[in-house]
Each structure stands twice: as structure tokens, then as C-alpha cells.
Design a protein around this motif. Structure first.
Motif, short mmCIF file in Angstrom:
data_model
loop_
_atom_site.label_atom_id
_atom_site.label_comp_id
_atom_site.label_asym_id
_atom_site.label_seq_id
_atom_site.Cartn_x
_atom_site.Cartn_y
_atom_site.Cartn_z
N LYS A 165 -5.65 8.72 -10.40
CA LYS A 165 -5.91 7.57 -9.82
C LYS A 165 -6.09 7.68 -8.41
O LYS A 165 -5.81 8.77 -7.59
CB LYS A 165 -4.40 6.62 -9.75
CG LYS A 165 -3.94 6.08 -11.00
CD LYS A 165 -2.72 5.20 -11.19
CE LYS A 165 -2.24 4.62 -12.44
NZ LYS A 165 -3.68 3.36 -12.67
N GLU B 56 -7.41 -0.06 -6.53
CA GLU B 56 -6.76 0.83 -6.95
C GLU B 56 -7.73 1.23 -8.21
O GLU B 56 -8.01 0.19 -9.11
CB GLU B 56 -5.38 0.49 -7.37
CG GLU B 56 -4.74 1.68 -8.39
CD GLU B 56 -3.39 1.25 -8.49
OE1 GLU B 56 -2.76 1.65 -9.52
OE2 GLU B 56 -2.79 0.57 -7.74
N ARG C 60 2.53 1.97 -3.52
CA ARG C 60 1.90 2.43 -4.28
C ARG C 60 0.98 3.67 -4.01
O ARG C 60 0.81 4.48 -5.09
CB ARG C 60 0.81 1.21 -4.33
CG ARG C 60 1.19 -0.04 -4.93
CD ARG C 60 0.28 -1.04 -4.76
NE ARG C 60 -0.95 -0.91 -5.46
CZ ARG C 60 -2.37 -1.63 -5.13
NH1 ARG C 60 -2.20 -2.40 -4.11
NH2 ARG C 60 -3.34 -1.44 -5.82
N ARG C 61 0.84 4.17 -2.86
CA ARG C 61 0.47 5.41 -2.64
C ARG C 61 1.28 6.58 -3.12
O ARG C 61 1.03 7.50 -3.84
CB ARG C 61 0.19 5.58 -0.94
CG ARG C 61 0.00 7.04 -0.45
CD ARG C 61 -1.31 7.60 -1.32
NE ARG C 61 -2.60 6.90 -0.47
CZ ARG C 61 -3.86 7.12 -0.94
NH1 ARG C 61 -4.05 7.75 -2.04
NH2 ARG C 61 -4.78 6.73 -0.45
N LEU D 240 -6.78 5.36 -4.58
CA LEU D 240 -6.23 3.96 -3.65
C LEU D 240 -6.83 4.11 -2.48
O LEU D 240 -6.83 5.16 -1.75
CB LEU D 240 -4.73 3.90 -3.39
CG LEU D 240 -4.20 2.76 -2.82
CD1 LEU D 240 -4.33 1.55 -3.76
CD2 LEU D 240 -2.69 2.85 -2.45
N ALA E 176 -11.84 4.62 -3.28
CA ALA E 176 -10.58 4.76 -4.22
C ALA E 176 -11.10 5.75 -5.19
O ALA E 176 -10.18 6.61 -5.74
CB ALA E 176 -10.28 3.58 -4.96
N THR F 106 -8.57 4.01 -11.66
CA THR F 106 -8.38 5.31 -12.69
C THR F 106 -9.53 5.86 -13.07
O THR F 106 -10.28 5.06 -13.60
CB THR F 106 -7.28 4.87 -13.57
OG1 THR F 106 -6.15 4.20 -13.04
CG2 THR F 106 -6.91 6.16 -14.45
N TYR G 119 0.73 -1.41 0.01
CA TYR G 119 -0.05 -0.03 0.08
C TYR G 119 0.72 1.19 -0.05
O TYR G 119 0.66 2.27 -0.82
CB TYR G 119 -0.94 -0.04 1.21
CG TYR G 119 -1.53 1.41 1.49
CD1 TYR G 119 -2.99 1.47 0.63
CD2 TYR G 119 -1.26 2.22 2.16
CE1 TYR G 119 -3.78 2.81 0.98
CE2 TYR G 119 -2.07 3.44 2.00
CZ TYR G 119 -3.27 3.71 1.73
OH TYR G 119 -3.90 4.69 1.82
N CYS H 121 -8.06 -3.84 -0.53
CA CYS H 121 -7.41 -2.64 -1.16
C CYS H 121 -7.45 -2.56 -2.63
O CYS H 121 -7.40 -3.31 -3.25
CB CYS H 121 -5.81 -2.84 -0.78
SG CYS H 121 -4.92 -1.46 -1.34
N ILE I 72 1.02 6.65 -6.90
CA ILE I 72 0.04 7.33 -7.43
C ILE I 72 -0.02 8.84 -7.15
O ILE I 72 -0.37 9.67 -8.09
CB ILE I 72 -1.40 6.57 -6.52
CG1 ILE I 72 -1.68 5.23 -7.14
CG2 ILE I 72 -2.56 7.73 -6.47
CD1 ILE I 72 -2.60 4.32 -6.12
#
Length: 771
Positions: free
Chosen positions: A438, A622, A422-423, A440, A734, A624, A419, A620, A426
Motif C-alpha cells: 500500500k 491511498e 492511516r500512515r 499513501l 502514492a 494498493t 493521514y 490524499c 499502511i
């Protein structure tokens, strides 16, 4: 997963065994009610609905309907021999309209004809003249009219209003949460076959056979014992067949009673949409106070729910919304209020989660609001507010959260989903992308398992062992594709130590197991599995006592395993032992019964322990979004779910994936639209969008959290039916996170479902651009 000695002893339980009807489902030859070979002379019944949503009938002319080709009878309220009531609780659901019309499409009459086509054509000949009144259609209409269908209700702890008024840091908002159509593959259907002395056998696609039995008996003026209800399988239920299958079964039964011939109702999909209830939609208003770190100090929230024209199950559904308005979070001081509102729309009903998902959506919006206000990562706000120990483990309704694993589960998913990295990725992507953004989110699930109507927490089962060692299994649960039957069969097979192929799964039948509770509240396996286990254990003990006497060995030395019964060097096959026992006049049948322990609920005082335990999970997601069109793609989903010691990992993974996708549909694309006259405009697959295979992310990761149930459930498993639906909250959050990237620090105005139109509106509000 931690080693478990019991697992090593089990041959079927905790193994990934396929659904008992998997082959037949794939081949298309699993018989549903419309596949049953119709008895000679079967008639077909089609309802005729009201042309307006609110008003009264001034003239009803059915002469042309009666004269139509193939018509045998036309049923109205005057044909009902006893009570014109098919309600589950409150006595306010007529089978047919008498004078007052309460929703568009409400059944006024029914045509009974030689063919379904003839009945459908005849329905159109009806002349229904009305004096139309202005209907209450949505929550706002009902609030303005003070149209409460039942008294308001609330939970309270402390004085949250005073705390919020004095707090330096607060958030507030309004949230609209939409309803949802069940859209089961098999619509509402029932076949009624008359028997001797006025008795009836009803084949019904229902989650609650006993209620169908009661309602049919009530309408026809029969004793319950004169009505038998049989359910082998349903093509989906999701709550829509808990209470609302009864009316269609009663309509078929009335036709059979009037004509003396078998009669079948199978609703057309458009009629099913218009005439049956949905998930409740809500208007939520809230305020909350928090400290500088984002920890909640007080919450004041009000839920206004559209119930439709009658009570149905709305009391318990709205209560469960309140029970789950905390999700996994502790509110030190709290006021949770609910108004249950009447509208002139079809009566809303049970839907997977039974009101809980709506409460949990609010809880997740609250966490995001606080994150946006404080500038902190939403996941850190969620961690700060989770239930803990000591004084931070009491729910707003007074239940102690004893089995809290939410943080441990979320920390594990945070690591496995990567996480934090990736945060950062993003954030960098959004900084360099003008139109695509994006988002999350990692959100938890804490869902209470049990019926909050306490007396429903009971189940029965019937087990027979025949002379050849084969086993007949029957219980009060219904199979709607969720794998209940195979799980209970696994339990029984392991109780006897025999192969699963020896256990014959049979249709749910009110003549075998009486007074059943609905297969709902995620408790089907918990209750029916335990009842069947008890019945099988009783027979096994009789066999053990018999063979111990025969072999002159202690009962404790007898082992049932691998299709054999053994004690030391002595061993016989299971069929051989059964045959010997039968010849020695041993009783080889047992009825098992189970009542869920520990649960209490005092509704007037709003306190108690309404749930046996909680099931946990986290997801979790994600996404777009395209800020120019409002479209979104679901890029990746990671799920970690607590199923206790899973009875069947293959079935449970399917339930997790399926529940998530159904929740995804509810929160992002399934939109119910009623016009100002109360007519449902999204009444068919052409106008109502549900998820397809293309909406499932290519990167979809699902895993079990290693957490045996601390309560004494069947083999320490946990319920799996409803909780996974709420895992989809992470997708909705998200999307809001992606919209937030347009103007960080500003709260996002995103309702549910987050359709492209709703996302686009939220994007425009975020940037302050004109519509």
C-alpha cells in the motif's frame, strides 16, 4: 463555511444549480455540430494524410480519387486562394503539404463528396510516392540532433549550481513524463455555409471562435468581417480545440468556397488521433541540495519538451511548465531551464493545465526524493518546503505569493483524511504483506490563474433586455460541458434580481462579441462573467435612474430583487418596469468589457506578475499495488479544494471530480506510443486506455476549502477548470510510496504514466531483480 452577507442577498450565485443543458445531455438531444440539420446540398470533406513521418512527396496522383463515385472536388494546396497557413502564431502550420512532409498523417489533400462514406472511400485511392527520411520521433532523438524548434529559455535566482556542488546532501534524477490524448466525446468538426458576397458562416467545435475567424479569413483571403463563427456547445475541448480546430474549419470553408455549397468536416476518431496534437511529453533532469531536515537550498532542473513539427502554442506551454516547476514550494536558489524540441510527430498543443501539470509532477517527485533520502515522512518534507512569508514568498519568476493558503488547507486535509493514523496502518500492512503493498500520499496544488500571454486577458459580453423583461445573454466564452454558460447566466440573473428562467443563453458568435480570447487558462468565468456582470449592471443602472425619476425617489433607494423593482412601498414587476422604460425611450442593451487587472510579464527579463491570483487544493490518495503484475487499485481519495466563493457548488464539484479523474488517466494509464517511423500506434479506443467508472474509487470524498478570493474576481470566486487535474499527483506519488515499501531508503524510479508495466519495472528496480 464562514457566514457571508452577500450570499444571503444572492438568489442564484453560490447556489448548486444544474447545468443549463443537463436534461438535454441526459436525453441525448443537446444539438452538437453533427446534429445541426444540414442545409440542402451539404458536401462532406475527408482529409488524406501523408504515408510517412518525414520526407518529401515525389509523386502525387489523385486521378483515381477524382474519378471515384460521389466525388465533387479534390482539394490540394493549389486550391488555396491566399495563405497556406492555419497556425495560431508562427506561420508554420500548412493546411496542406506542399512538398515536405513533417509528420505521419499530415494532410496532403482533401476529398469533397456527396456523402462522408463516398469521401472516405475515395481517399484510399490516392497514390502518394515519397522520398522518405529518418524521422526524429522522441525527445531523445531531438536532443541528440540539437533540434530546437525555438530558443531555450530559463529562470534563475542565485547560483544554485555552486550551492549544489558544495552541499553535503543532494538528490538527483531523471524523470520521463508522458503526453495525453484529449479524447473528447465530440471530435474535430466544422460546418461551413456560404452566404452573400463571398461571406461564410462557420459552425465550429472550437474554444477560440475569433481565431477560427482569423484563420479562415487568412486562408481564403477574406476580411475578418466576412467570416462569422458560431459555437453553441462542444462535446469536450480540454485545450485540444483552442488552436487546432482552426485547420478543420478552414478545410470546410475552402470546400464551400470552391464548390459554392455548404461543406462539413467531421474527423473519424482514428484520423483525429493521428492528425491532432497532444499534451506535451517531457524528459526532466534535475539536481537539488537540501539540509538535514529536508529543506531545499537549491534546485537546478531542465525540461526537454517534445513540441512536434511546428510551434503551435508550445512557447507559452513550455513557459507555464517552468512557471509551475515550484508547485507550492519555495526554492531559495534556482535555475529552471527549458528546451523546446522539434520532432516529426503531430504538433503538440494545449491540454488542461497548459504545461503546468508537467512542472508540478517534477516538484512532487523532488519532495519524494528528499523524503526517501532523509527517511522522513513525505508530507513533512512538503510542509518544510512550502511557500511562507517575508523572504520565502517569492517565486523563481519574481512574483510575490500574496494569497498563500497551502499549509492551512493541507493541515485541514491531513486531519480530515486521518493521514497520520492511516500512515501507521499502511506501514503495518506492508510489513506483513509480501506481494501487495500500500501507498499513501498527500500533495498540494498551487496553480496560477491568467493567460501568461498578457493581451489575452480580456473579454466582452452583450446583454439585451427585451420589452417583456426577458434577457438575451451573449459573451465570448465557449461552453464545452464545463458549465460556463449557466454560471454567467446566474451572474446576470442576480444582477437584475430576476429568475434564471428569464435569461436566454445564446451561442457564442463572433458577429455579436468580437475579438474574443480563447476559453482557456481557467479564466472563462472570471473574464466573461465579469464582462456580462458589467453589461447587466449598466442596463440596471439605466432602469434604476429611469424609475427613480418616475417615482421621484433617490436612485440609491431602488432595489432589484425577486423579479420586482422596489423603493419603499412602491413596487412593480421587472417586466412592468422594463416596458415603462422602453416606452420612455431608455436604452436596454449594453456591451460589457473586462480586462484582468494587476498582471504584468516581462519575458526577456523573466520577471513580473503573470497571474492575477493562485488557486489552491490538496488531495490524499491511498493505493494498493500488486508487485507481481504492476496492477494497482485506488482505494480512497480525499480532496479539499479552494474555489474561493464557489459560484455554483454543483458545477464546481463536478469539475473537481472530472479533473481529478482526467489527471488520474494521464498519470497512470494513458500512454501514447509512436513507433520508430513516427506512426502513432495508440490511435483508437482499442489501443489507448482512458479511465472508466471502475477506476474511480468507491471512497471518494470532495470538499471545498473556505477561502474567499482576496482579489476582486466575480463574487470572489476562483477558477475551477484546470487546477483539479493536478490533484491526481497524489495518486502517482502514492504508487511510488507503495513501490518504496519494497526497499525503504532507496529512491524509486517511476516514470509517468505509471502503467502496470512501468510499476512492475519500478518494483524490479527497487528490489534489484532481473527483468
Amino acid at each position: 463555511m464562514r457566514p457571508d452577507p452577500e450570499t444571503e442577498m444572492l438568489r442564484h450565485v453560490r447556489k448548486p444549480i444544474r447545468h443549463d443543458a443537463a436534461d438535454r445531455h441526459v436525453q441525448g438531444n443537446a444539438p452538437y455540430i453533427d446534429d445541426i440539420l444540414e442545409p440542402e446540398g451539404t458536401l462532406h470533406v475527408v482529409p488524406g494524410g501523408a504515408p510517412v513521418a518525414h520526407g518529401r512527396i515525389t509523386r502525387l496522383d489523385l486521378s483515381a480519387v477524382r474519378a471515384a463515385p460521389g466525388v465533387v472536388a479534390v482539394l490540394t494546396v493549389s486550391d488555396i486562394p491566399a495563405k497556406n497557413d492555419v497556425s495560431p502564431v508562427a506561420g508554420d502550420d500548412p493546411l496542406f503539404v506542399e512538398t515536405s512532409i513533417e509528420f505521419h498523417g499530415q494532410p496532403v489533400f482533401a476529398v469533397v463528396a456527396e456523402t462522408r462514406d463516398a469521401a472516405r472511400r475515395a481517399v484510399r485511392r490516392a497514390v502518394i510516392e515519397t522520398a522518405e527520411d529518418k524521422p526524429l520521433v522522441d525527445v531523445a532523438d531531438a536532443l541528440k540532433a540539437d533540434a530546437d524548434i525555438m530558443p531555450p529559455y530559463a529562470f534563475r535566482r542565485g547560483e544554485p549550481e555552486a550551492v549544489i556542488a558544495a552541499a553535503p546532501a543532494t538528490v538527483a534524477g531523471t524523470l520521463r513524463i508522458g503526453g495525453q490524448e484529449h479524447f473528447y466525446l465530440e471530435g474535430q468538426v466544422a460546418l461551413a455555409v456560404p452566404g452573400e458576397d463571398g461571406t461564410l458562416t462557420i459552425h465550429s467545435s472550437t474554444q477560440h471562435p475569433s481565431e477560427v475567424q482569423h484563420v479562415v479569413a487568412r486562408v481564403l483571403g477574406l476580411a475578418d468581417a466576412a467570416v462569422e463563427v458560431v459555437v453553441r456547445r462542444m462535446g469536450g475541448g480540454f485545450g485540444g480545440k483552442e488552436s487546432q480546430a482552426s485547420g478543420w474549419a478552414a478545410m470546410a470553408a475552402l470546400a464551400a468556397k470552391v464548390t459554392g455549397r455548404p461543406a462539413k468536416v467531421r474527423l473519424d476518431r482514428d484520423d483525429d488521433f493521428a492528425m491532432t496534437g497532444k499534451r506535451h511529453d517531457f524528459l526532466v533532469t534535475y539536481r537539488a541540495a537540501h539540509d538535514a531536515d529536508g529543506r531545499i537550498e537549491a534546485v537546478d532542473v531542465a525540461f526537454a519538451g517534445r513540441c512536434g513539427y511546428s510551434h503551435d502554442l508550445s512557447s507559452s506551454i513550455n513557459d507555464r511548465t517552468m512557471f509551475h516547476a515550484d508547485n507550492a514550494y519555495f526554492y531559495p536558489q534556482v535555475h529552471i531551464a527549458s528546451r523546446r524540441l522539434k520532432t516529426h510527430t503531430v504538433s503538440n498543443t494545449a491540454f488542461r493545465g497548459f504545461g503546468g501539470p508537467q512542472g508540478m509532477v517534477f516538484a512532487e517527485r523532488l519532495m519524494d526524493d528528499i523524503a526517501w533520502a532523509t527517511g522522513r515522512d513525505p508530507l513533512d518534507i512538503r510542509y518544510a518546503n512550502l511557500y511562507g512569508t517575508s523572504e520565502r514568498n517569492i517565486t523563481p519568476y519574481g512574483m510575490t505569493v500574496e494569497d498563500n493558503v497551502a499549509e492551512a488547507l493541507m493541515r485541514q486535509l491531513e486531519a480530515s483524511s486521518d493521514y497520520r493514523a492511516r500512515r501507521q496502518e499502511i506501514t503495518a500492512f506492508n510489513a506483513g504483506s509480501r506481494f501487495l503493498k500500500k501507498g499513501l500520499s498527500l500533495t498540494p496544488v498551487k496553480f496560477g490563474i491568467s493567460f501568461t500571454t498578457t493581451f489575452l486577458n480580456q473579454a466582452g459580453a452583450l446583454v439585451h433586455v427585451y420589452q417583456d423583461g426577458s434577457v438575451h445573454l451573449n459573451h465570448g466564452g465557449t461552453e464545452m460541458g464545463q458549465g460556463l454558460f449557466v454560471k454567467v447566466a446566474q451572474i446576470v440573473a442576480d444582477e437584475f434580481g430576476i429568475g434564471l428562467d428569464r435569461v436566454r443563453i445564446t451561442a457564442t458568435h463572433t458577429g455579436k462579441v468580437p475579438n474574443t480570447s480563447p476559453t482557456a487558462a481557467s479564466s472563462g468565468t472570471d473574464m466573461n462573467g465579469m464582462a456580462a456582470k458589467k453589461a447587466a449592471a449598466e442596463i440596471r443602472e439605466r432602469l434604476a435612474e429611469f424609475i427613480a425619476r418616475d417615482w421621484q425617489v433617490p436612485v440609491a433607494s431602488i432595489v432589484f430583487r425577486d423579479d420586482r423593482v422596489s423603493s419603499g412601498e412602491m413596487s412593480l414587476s421587472f417586466p412592468e418596469v422594463v416596458k415603462k422604460a422602453y416606452l420612455a425611450r431608455t436604452h436596454l442593451s449594453a456591451a460589457g468589457f473586462y480586462a484582468t487587472p494587476k498582471i504584468t510579464w516581462d519575458r526577456p527579463k523573466a520577471t513580473g506578475r503573470p497571474f492575477f491570483y493562485f488557486a489552491y487544493g490538496a488531495s490524499c490518495s491511498e493505493v494498493t499495488i500488486d508487485t507481481l503484475t504492476g496492477e494497482f487499485t485506488l482505494d480512497r481519495v480525499d480532496i479539499l479544494h479552494d474555489a474561493g466563493r464557489s459560484l455554483n457548488p454543483a458545477i464546481d464539484i463536478g469539475q473537481i471530480e472530472g479533473g481529478f479523474v482526467q489527471g488520474l488517466g494521464w498519470l497512470t494509464m494513458e500512454e501514447l506510443v509512436f513507433d520508430a517511423k513516427g506512426r502513432l500506434r495508440t490511435h483508437a479506443p482499442s489501443t489507448y486506455k482512458i479511465p472508466t467508472a471502475r477506476d474511480v474509487p468507491a471512497d471518494f470524498r470532495v470538499a471545498f476549502f473556505d477561502n474567499p478570493n482576496r482579489e476582486d474576481t466575480v463574487h470572489r470566486s476562483k477558477a475551477i477548470g484546470e487546477p483539479p487535474l493536478m490533484l491526481a499527483n497524489s495518486v502517482w506519488c502514492a504508487i511510488a510510496d507503495a513501490v518504496h515499501a519494497l526497499a525503504p531508503g532507496k529512491a524509486v524510479a517511476l516514470d509517468a504514466p505509471a502503467t502496470p508495466e512501468a510499476i512492475l519495472r519500478a518494483c524490479m528496480a527497487q528490489t534489484g531483480s532481473a527483468g
